[in-house]
Design a protein around this motif. Structure first.
Motif, PDB file in Angstrom:
ATOM      1  N   PRO A  44       0.734  -0.941   0.057  1.00 15.66           N
ATOM      2  CA  PRO A  44      -0.072  -0.374   0.033  1.00 15.66           C
ATOM      3  C   PRO A  44       1.119   1.412   0.262  1.00 15.66           C
ATOM      4  N   ASP A  45       0.209   2.295  -0.645  1.00 13.68           N
ATOM      5  CA  ASP A  45       0.610   3.442  -0.622  1.00 13.68           C
ATOM      6  C   ASP A  45       1.778   3.142  -0.897  1.00 13.68           C
ATOM      7  N   TRP A  46       2.791   2.810  -1.452  1.00 12.61           N
ATOM      8  CA  TRP A  46       4.106   2.435  -2.564  1.00 12.61           C
ATOM      9  C   TRP A  46       4.396   3.933  -3.308  1.00 12.61           C
ATOM     10  N   ASN A  47       5.805   4.404  -3.144  1.00 12.26           N
ATOM     11  CA  ASN A  47       6.723   5.138  -4.153  1.00 12.26           C
ATOM     12  C   ASN A  47       7.508   5.033  -4.842  1.00 12.26           C
ATOM     13  N   CYS A  48       8.040   7.033  -5.347  1.00 10.02           N
ATOM     14  CA  CYS A  48       8.508   6.597  -6.830  1.00 10.02           C
ATOM     15  C   CYS A  48       9.860   5.527  -5.815  1.00 10.02           C
ATOM     16  N   CYS A  49      10.446   4.985  -7.195  1.00 11.12           N
ATOM     17  CA  CYS A  49      11.840   4.229  -6.068  1.00 11.12           C
ATOM     18  C   CYS A  49      12.939   5.290  -6.173  1.00 11.12           C
ATOM     19  N   GLY A  50      12.907   6.089  -6.632  1.00 11.04           N
ATOM     20  CA  GLY A  50      14.095   6.529  -6.791  1.00 11.04           C
ATOM     21  C   GLY A  50      15.252   6.903  -7.706  1.00 11.04           C
ATOM     22  N   ALA A  51      15.474   5.906  -8.744  1.00 12.72           N
ATOM     23  CA  ALA A  51      16.232   5.128  -9.929  1.00 12.72           C
ATOM     24  C   ALA A  51      16.332   6.544 -10.947  1.00 12.72           C
ATOM     25  N   THR A  52      17.266   6.013 -11.112  1.00 13.23           N
ATOM     26  CA  THR A  52      17.545   6.562 -12.937  1.00 13.23           C
ATOM     27  C   THR A  52      17.249   8.704 -12.906  1.00 13.23           C
ATOM     28  N   SER A  53      16.560   8.766 -13.454  1.00  9.39           N
ATOM     29  CA  SER A  53      15.609  10.435 -13.374  1.00  9.39           C
ATOM     30  C   SER A  53      16.155  10.660 -12.027  1.00  9.39           C
ATOM     31  N   TYR A  54      15.619  10.732 -10.987  1.00  5.45           N
ATOM     32  CA  TYR A  54      15.066  10.740 -10.129  1.00  5.45           C
ATOM     33  C   TYR A  54      16.886  10.926  -8.794  1.00  5.45           C
ATOM     34  N   MET A  55      17.506   9.801  -9.321  1.00  4.14           N
ATOM     35  CA  MET A  55      18.808  10.296  -9.204  1.00  4.14           C
ATOM     36  C   MET A  55      20.100  11.158  -9.177  1.00  4.14           C
ATOM     37  N   SER A  56      19.825  11.540 -10.326  1.00  4.57           N
ATOM     38  CA  SER A  56      20.460  12.683 -11.230  1.00  4.57           C
ATOM     39  C   SER A  56      20.221  13.840 -10.176  1.00  4.57           C
ATOM     40  N   VAL A  57      19.009  13.864  -9.500  1.00  2.00           N
ATOM     41  CA  VAL A  57      19.200  15.152  -9.063  1.00  2.00           C
ATOM     42  C   VAL A  57      19.378  15.689  -7.861  1.00  2.00           C
ATOM     43  N   SER A  58      19.312  14.407  -6.657  1.00  2.00           N
ATOM     44  CA  SER A  58      19.085  13.648  -5.580  1.00  2.00           C
ATOM     45  C   SER A  58      19.352  12.582  -4.823  1.00  2.00           C
ATOM     46  N   GLU A  59      21.003  12.328  -4.160  1.00  2.00           N
ATOM     47  CA  GLU A  59      20.891  11.017  -4.221  1.00  2.00           C
ATOM     48  C   GLU A  59      20.322  10.591  -2.907  1.00  2.00           C
ATOM     49  N   ASP A  60      20.653  11.399  -1.742  1.00  2.00           N
ATOM     50  CA  ASP A  60      20.138  11.105  -0.083  1.00  2.00           C
ATOM     51  C   ASP A  60      18.016  10.862  -0.620  1.00  2.00           C
ATOM     52  N   LYS A  61      17.745  11.654  -1.390  1.00  2.00           N
ATOM     53  CA  LYS A  61      16.709  11.441  -1.146  1.00  2.00           C
ATOM     54  C   LYS A  61      16.043  10.504  -1.911  1.00  2.00           C
ATOM     55  N   ALA A  62      17.061   9.744  -2.534  1.00  2.00           N
ATOM     56  CA  ALA A  62      16.517   8.725  -3.722  1.00  2.00           C
ATOM     57  C   ALA A  62      16.628   7.876  -2.830  1.00  2.00           C
ATOM     58  N   VAL A  63      17.589   7.343  -1.977  1.00  2.00           N
ATOM     59  CA  VAL A  63      18.011   6.236  -1.193  1.00  2.00           C
ATOM     60  C   VAL A  63      15.942   6.550  -0.245  1.00  2.00           C
TER      61      VAL A  63
END
Lengths: 150, 223
Positions: free
Chosen positions: B38-57
């Motif tokens: 339930p209520d899963w969110n974005c996994c934080g890969a590729t495009s997201y990781m290109s902007v912020s690594e800590d938030k991606a983790v």
């Protein structure tokens, strides 16, 4: 030229391996996108190590990286090339020096903003946002777009 | 019934929707449950990781926390987490990396994340349907078993072995010079069996446990 630039990119643990690069070119050979890049991965590593920050951050190479990790797997010096590319992308966004006329950084920022708002990314919404911000193949140069390039 | 926790990600809910649907159909046919967390969110890969690594983790760690939170106890408990189920294009190894880096918790420098808790999270976006327990769901139909009916009957391993043994020698060619083997043929039950009888192995490599047929090592076997 920025002498502090290599240290910034090597900040992550394991990043010091960048100093050991022997310029063999295995990363460029393994990279499926290298034929489309202006600077190949091997050159980017060399320029990063030399501190030529502007040339590296204005190139399209990190943005064309497909994150296939072929370079990182094959590097004989165990340099985390893909992670270096991510670090370069983050640095380019921080400093605002992205390649001109390039939609990929715009896409990344739109993606980021959409996840910040909705938690997920609806691909039709992302295409809509990136599409109305500018022409699909030509990013807006006047900066009026909401997901404007950096 | 064994149920697996399932993380589709933006990819399998978006452009990869056909993959999601076929996955659910296959799991239903195998009699395994697939429960979307339930209520899963974005996994934080590729495009997201290109902007912020800590938030991606942090994004990946939150998904892990949700998946590991037991939502039911006793007989209905979701027992296993299937980390490879998020086959979306942006997977990129985010979730295992979050498990390594974030496993220490806040004291060890990892992000502070919590699962949804006992109360179901409110709906995040329009079109999000609720299941019978109030879990926000994406509006997918539940996994269901396919009705038992006439299905394609593929030959079992014994039948394939029998076909290979009874095949003629590799250099035996019919008079017209074609590559089709003039051996015993099963009655035509379908295109797949016909191709196997012709000596074409369906494009698969020969498994190690199949005994090699005598005299037909297939140097000219079409692949």
């Amino acid at each position: 030229m920025n002498p502090a630039f290599p240290a910034e990119i090597m900040a992550k643990p394991g990043g010091e391996a960048l100093r050991d690069c022997i310029q063999c070119g295995t990363c460029s050979g393994a990279c499926p996108m290298s034929v489309h890049m202006d600077l190949t991965p091997r050159r980017v590593i060399a320029l990063t190590r030399a501190g030529l920050e502007r040339d590296v951050l204005e190139s399209a190479t990190p943005w064309l990286c497909a994150s296939c990790y072929e370079c990182q797997v094959r590097c004989p010096r165990d340099i985390k090339v893909t992670d270096v590319m991510y670090a370069l992308k983050r640095r380019a966004i921080e400093k605002g020096t992205c390649p001109k006329r390039f939609p990929i950084p715009v896409l990344a920022k739109a993606f980021y903003n959409m996840v910040a708002t909705h938690g997920r990314n609806s691909e039709s919404r992302r295409a809509h946002r990136a599409g109305v911000a500018h022409e699909p193949a030509q990013p807006a140069e006047d900066g009026t777009a909401s997901a404007s390039s950096c | 019934m064994t149920a697996y926790a399932y993380y589709p990600g933006c990819s399998l809910s978006g452009l990869g929707k056909p993959y999601d649907e076929s996955l659910r159909a296959v799991f239903g046919h195998l009699g395994l449950g697939l429960e979307e967390i339930p209520d899963w969110n974005c996994c934080g890969a590729t495009s997201y990781m290109s902007v912020s690594e800590d938030k991606a983790v942090a994004l990946a760690a939150r998904n892990l926390a949700i998946a590991e939170t037991p939502r039911r106890r006793g007989r209905g408990a979701v027992r296993r987490v299937l980390p490879g189920a998020d086959q979306g294009a942006a997977h990129d190894g985010r979730i295992p990396r979050a498990g390594r880096e974030g496993a220490q918790g806040p004291a060890g420098g990892g992000p502070r994340v919590r699962g949804p808790g006992r109360r179901a999270a409110p709906a995040r976006h329009p079109g999000q349907r609720r299941g019978p327990r109030g879990d926000p769901r994406e509006g997918h139909p539940p996994a269901r078993r396919l009705p038992r009916g006439p299905v394609l009957r593929l030959p079992g391993r014994a039948a394939v072995r029998h076909l290979r043994r009874s095949a003629p020698a590799a250099d035996a060619r019919p008079p017209d010079g074609s590559r089709r083997r003039a051996g015993r043929r099963l009655p035509a039950q379908g295109p797949l069996l016909r191709r196997i009888a012709d000596g074409h192995d369906g494009g698969h490599r020969r498994p190690a446990e199949l005994p090699a047929a005598e005299g037909s090592e297939g140097a000219d076997r079409p692949t």
